[in-house]
Design a protein around this motif. Structure first.
Motif, PDB file in Angstrom:
ATOM      1  N   ASP A  58      10.093 -10.255   4.893  1.00 23.87           N
ATOM      2  CA  ASP A  58       9.208 -10.565   3.714  1.00 23.87           C
ATOM      3  C   ASP A  58       7.889 -11.570   4.305  1.00 23.87           C
ATOM      4  N   GLU A  59       7.580 -11.441   5.448  1.00 27.97           N
ATOM      5  CA  GLU A  59       6.287 -12.363   5.904  1.00 27.97           C
ATOM      6  C   GLU A  59       5.708 -11.231   6.793  1.00 27.97           C
ATOM      7  N   LEU A  60       4.432 -10.984   6.298  1.00 19.89           N
ATOM      8  CA  LEU A  60       3.797  -9.962   7.077  1.00 19.89           C
ATOM      9  C   LEU A  60       2.437 -10.941   7.524  1.00 19.89           C
ATOM     10  N   VAL A  61       2.107 -10.332   9.003  1.00 19.28           N
ATOM     11  CA  VAL A  61       0.878 -11.047   9.345  1.00 19.28           C
ATOM     12  C   VAL A  61      -0.314 -10.032   9.630  1.00 19.28           C
ATOM     13  N   LEU A  62      -1.489 -10.233   9.058  1.00 22.94           N
ATOM     14  CA  LEU A  62      -2.488  -9.321   9.198  1.00 22.94           C
ATOM     15  C   LEU A  62      -3.334 -10.014  10.244  1.00 22.94           C
ATOM     16  N   SER A  63      -3.474  -9.071  11.382  1.00 25.75           N
ATOM     17  CA  SER A  63      -3.948  -9.824  12.728  1.00 25.75           C
ATOM     18  C   SER A  63      -4.602  -8.637  13.500  1.00 25.75           C
ATOM     19  N   ASP A  64      -5.329  -8.840  14.295  1.00 27.49           N
ATOM     20  CA  ASP A  64      -5.918  -7.818  15.357  1.00 27.49           C
ATOM     21  C   ASP A  64      -4.789  -7.232  16.450  1.00 27.49           C
ATOM     22  N   THR A  65      -4.283  -8.432  16.999  1.00 25.31           N
ATOM     23  CA  THR A  65      -3.130  -8.097  17.779  1.00 25.31           C
ATOM     24  C   THR A  65      -1.968  -8.576  17.063  1.00 25.31           C
ATOM     25  N   PRO A  66      -0.925  -7.702  16.947  1.00 30.10           N
ATOM     26  CA  PRO A  66       0.595  -7.984  16.345  1.00 30.10           C
ATOM     27  C   PRO A  66       0.864  -9.372  16.741  1.00 30.10           C
ATOM     28  N   CYS A  67       1.495 -10.091  15.673  1.00 29.61           N
ATOM     29  CA  CYS A  67       1.719 -11.517  15.830  1.00 29.61           C
ATOM     30  C   CYS A  67       2.921 -11.737  16.826  1.00 29.61           C
ATOM     31  N   LEU A  68       3.887 -10.618  16.883  1.00 29.17           N
ATOM     32  CA  LEU A  68       4.808 -10.963  18.065  1.00 29.17           C
ATOM     33  C   LEU A  68       4.530 -10.430  19.318  1.00 29.17           C
ATOM     34  N   LYS A  69       3.545  -9.509  19.485  1.00 28.58           N
ATOM     35  CA  LYS A  69       2.671  -9.489  20.609  1.00 28.58           C
ATOM     36  C   LYS A  69       1.928 -10.591  21.257  1.00 28.58           C
ATOM     37  N   GLN A  70       1.458 -11.210  20.256  1.00 30.19           N
ATOM     38  CA  GLN A  70       0.890 -12.596  20.788  1.00 30.19           C
ATOM     39  C   GLN A  70       1.904 -13.482  21.294  1.00 30.19           C
ATOM     40  N   MET A  71       2.982 -13.761  20.728  1.00 29.38           N
ATOM     41  CA  MET A  71       4.094 -14.553  21.064  1.00 29.38           C
ATOM     42  C   MET A  71       4.646 -14.114  22.345  1.00 29.38           C
ATOM     43  N   VAL A 116       0.920  -1.348  -0.128  1.00 27.58           N
ATOM     44  CA  VAL A 116       0.247   0.077  -0.034  1.00 27.58           C
ATOM     45  C   VAL A 116       1.041   1.392   0.106  1.00 27.58           C
ATOM     46  N   ASP A 117       1.318   1.694   1.152  1.00 25.81           N
ATOM     47  CA  ASP A 117       2.138   3.194   1.136  1.00 25.81           C
ATOM     48  C   ASP A 117       3.008   2.985   2.159  1.00 25.81           C
ATOM     49  N   ARG A 118       3.538   1.820   2.432  1.00 23.01           N
ATOM     50  CA  ARG A 118       4.691   1.606   3.395  1.00 23.01           C
ATOM     51  C   ARG A 118       5.711   0.656   3.178  1.00 23.01           C
ATOM     52  N   PRO A 119       6.878   0.639   3.427  1.00 18.97           N
ATOM     53  CA  PRO A 119       7.651  -0.435   2.805  1.00 18.97           C
ATOM     54  C   PRO A 119       7.428  -1.656   3.991  1.00 18.97           C
ATOM     55  N   LEU A 120       7.688  -2.790   3.393  1.00 16.07           N
ATOM     56  CA  LEU A 120       7.969  -3.863   4.418  1.00 16.07           C
ATOM     57  C   LEU A 120       8.277  -3.743   5.519  1.00 16.07           C
ATOM     58  N   ILE A 121       9.583  -3.193   5.502  1.00 16.14           N
ATOM     59  CA  ILE A 121      10.418  -3.379   6.751  1.00 16.14           C
ATOM     60  C   ILE A 121       9.659  -2.351   7.883  1.00 16.14           C
ATOM     61  N   GLN A 122       8.895  -1.464   7.405  1.00 15.89           N
ATOM     62  CA  GLN A 122       8.180  -0.448   8.587  1.00 15.89           C
ATOM     63  C   GLN A 122       7.132  -1.258   9.124  1.00 15.89           C
ATOM     64  N   TYR A 123       6.521  -2.220   8.419  1.00 19.43           N
ATOM     65  CA  TYR A 123       5.592  -3.157   8.976  1.00 19.43           C
ATOM     66  C   TYR A 123       6.153  -4.056  10.015  1.00 19.43           C
ATOM     67  N   VAL A 124       7.235  -4.563   9.836  1.00 18.44           N
ATOM     68  CA  VAL A 124       7.879  -5.219  10.968  1.00 18.44           C
ATOM     69  C   VAL A 124       8.467  -4.582  12.148  1.00 18.44           C
ATOM     70  N   VAL A 125       8.938  -3.647  11.725  1.00 13.93           N
ATOM     71  CA  VAL A 125       9.432  -2.705  12.860  1.00 13.93           C
ATOM     72  C   VAL A 125       8.193  -2.049  13.910  1.00 13.93           C
ATOM     73  N   GLU A 126       7.179  -1.724  13.136  1.00 11.43           N
ATOM     74  CA  GLU A 126       6.139  -1.225  14.055  1.00 11.43           C
ATOM     75  C   GLU A 126       5.296  -2.437  14.682  1.00 11.43           C
ATOM     76  N   GLU A 127       5.360  -3.760  14.014  1.00 11.99           N
ATOM     77  CA  GLU A 127       5.109  -4.877  14.625  1.00 11.99           C
ATOM     78  C   GLU A 127       5.857  -5.160  15.899  1.00 11.99           C
TER      79      GLU A 127
END
Ligand code: G1P
Length: 287
Positions: free
Chosen positions: A133-146, A33-44
């Protein structure tokens, strides 16, 4: 139990599956969409409480560093134009100064080697690994669940999901004992086994919480599948000496490491956005 404060992001890969897009641009800067892959995982990672962000990078990846820095000219221009919201949006996800650390993997020797390159920065504490290169679409971020699971059981925790039996040769695969539907006890790990040799169809997804003892095993630099130094093999050596669990996370995994998965991820993430969803659905229907 020690808190997980640090996360390692292996970002040295050449991205050959995305050539020519990745000829002069890191694959981690490809945009969903409008942000790079790396930003999603850093935010997660940030949402899961991570405080130190360790990038294991390589040649030609400097735009990753720029992305997590202040962009002076841009911010000055936005500020002069009174673009207050855009400025806030630019700052919201930036880790604080001094909390992003870069080291380089000098040779492409495998995921295990990439993680080992961060050993002195991680030190003697548990840490997370996130593969961008793997993104998880979820209500609670995947790493937070872990992190929730880690708080209960400690040791090592891997994100896991069931895959079709004929795909076991694409992933690290778990051998398991107890399985409560979510949490599984890991008794073995094999990297990319043929379906006929796979101990289960539970695959490792690119999120890990690991004990620092893994570095000792990685330092032996033993080669595994694909003649690479595999993280999976080093993790397997910790089974028995530390609690070891897999966790079937709640969410939708998107493999953005190949064109079709990347396109699907773009659609899935765009459909989550109120300002885009309706028009995009319409367009897809017409198409
Ligand atoms: C890596 C790991 C593998 C894991 C996978 C998840 O493989 O080695 O165990 O299942 O990531 O994406 P790669 O995709 O780098 O070949």
């Amino acid at each position: 139990m020690d808190t997980v404060r640090k996360a390692v992001f292996p970002v040295a890969g050449l991205g050959t599956r995305f050539l020519p897009a990745t000829k002069a641009m890191p694959k981690e800067m490809l945009t969903i969409v409008d942000r790079p892959l790396i930003q999603y995982v850093v935010e997660e990672a940030k949402a899961a409480g991570i405080e130190e962000f360790i990038f294991v990078t390589g040649r030609g990846k400097s735009s990753l560093e720029d992305h997590f820095d202040m962009a002076y000219e841009l911010e000055d221009t936005l500020s002069k134009r009174d673009k207050v919201q855009q400025l806030e949006d630019l700052h919201a996800w930036l880790p604080d100064a001094g909390h992003v650390i870069y080291t380089r993997q000098q040779a492409p020797l495998g995921l295990g080697h990439a993680v080992w390159c961060a050993r002195h920065i991680v030190g003697n504490e548990p840490f997370a690994v996130l593969l961008p290169d793997e993104l998880v679409l979820s209500d609670t971020p995947c790493l937070k669940q872990m992190m929730g699971v880690y708080a209960q059981v400690g040791g090592n925790v891997l994100a896991t999901m069931d895959v079709p039996k004929d795909q076991t040769n694409r992933y690290g695969i778990l051998a398991i004992a107890k399985d409560d539907g979510r949490k599984v006890e890991v008794t073995g790990l094999v990297e990319k086994p043929d379906p006929s040799d796979a101990p289960s169809n539970l695959s490792i997804t690119g999120r890990y919480i690991l004990q620092p003892e893994v570095f000792g095993h990685l330092s032996k630099k033993e080669r595994g599948a694909g003649n690479e130094i595999q993280l999976t093999d080093a993790m397997a050596k910790m089974i028995g000496s530390h609690p070891f669990h897999g966790y079937r996370f709640d969410g939708e995994r998107h493999d953005c490491g190949h064109a079709l998965g990347f396109l699907k991820a773009n659609m899935a993430f765009a459909l989550q956005r109120d300002e885009l969803a309706a028009d995009l659905k319409e367009f897809l229907k017409d198409l």
